[in-house]
Design an enzyme around this catalytic site. Sequence first.
Site, short mmCIF file in Angstrom:
data_model
loop_
_atom_site.label_atom_id
_atom_site.label_comp_id
_atom_site.label_asym_id
_atom_site.label_seq_id
_atom_site.Cartn_x
_atom_site.Cartn_y
_atom_site.Cartn_z
N HIS A 249 0.84 -1.21 0.00
CA HIS A 249 0.00 0.00 0.00
C HIS A 249 0.88 1.26 0.00
CE1 HIS A 249 -3.11 -2.64 2.27
NE2 HIS A 249 -3.63 -2.40 1.09
N LYS B 257 -15.86 -7.80 4.41
CA LYS B 257 -14.90 -8.71 5.03
C LYS B 257 -14.96 -8.52 6.55
CE LYS B 257 -11.77 -7.86 1.14
NZ LYS B 257 -10.54 -7.14 0.77
N ARG C 78 -1.97 -6.25 -8.68
CA ARG C 78 -0.86 -7.16 -8.39
C ARG C 78 -0.75 -8.25 -9.45
NH1 ARG C 78 -3.03 -7.69 -2.49
NH2 ARG C 78 -4.77 -7.16 -3.82
N SER D 157 -2.82 -7.78 2.57
CA SER D 157 -3.14 -7.72 4.00
C SER D 157 -3.51 -9.12 4.51
CB SER D 157 -4.30 -6.76 4.24
OG SER D 157 -3.96 -5.46 3.84
#
Length: 161
Positions: free
Chosen positions: A19, A43, A92, A130
Site C-alpha cells: 500500500h 470482510k 498485483r 493484508s
Amino acid sequence: MNRKIAVYPGSFDPLTFGHLDIINRAMTIFDEVIIAVTRNSKKDPLFTVEERVGLIKAAMKENSRAKVDTFEGLLIDYVHANKAKVIIRGLRAISDFEYELQMAQINRNIAKDVETVFLMTSVFYSFLSSSVVKEVSSLNGPVDGLVPPIVKKALDAKFGR
Ligand code: ADP
C-alpha cells in the site's frame, strides 16, 4: 490552479508496504492523495476502522499532500465531495484484474467525470496482501519487511504476543 486530487480507497486491514508503495508513487503524480479507509467492508476485519486509520497515520511521514480519512456509502459520492477526479487502485496479478475492471466500469457508469487509475505493483510486493500478512502473523511467522514496524507491533498485540 486546479489541484489534482486522487482518492486511494481500500480496506487497509492492515496497511502493508505494498500500500505504501502505491501511495508514494501516487504522490509523485497527484497534488493530493486521500487514503480513504472504507467502512463498508463485507470482510470481517481484524482491525477496527479507527485502528487502521491510526496505523496509516503513524506509518506515514508527515506530508501535507497526503490525507487519511474514512468513507461510507458510494465511493463516487465521496470522490465528488472531495473534489477529486481520480480513484487510485493497485494491481498485483491477473487475479485482481477482473474485480478491478468491474469496479472501474461500474464507477465510470455512475460518474463520467471520475477516472480510475491503476498502478502496477512493484515486483517486490507482488505477492503481498493484508490477508497474507494476517495469516503469517497469526501463525507467529515473520512479517518484517512486509509491514511497517508499528503495524507489526499492532499485529503482535492482536495475536496476544
Ligand atoms: P480492498 O478491500 O478495497 O481491495 P485492500 O486494502 O486489500 O482493500 O487494497 C486496497 C488497494 O491496494 C487495492 O487496489 C489493492 O489492489 C491494492 N494493493 C494491496 N496490496 C498491494 C500490493 N502489494 N501492491 C500493489 N497494490 C496493492
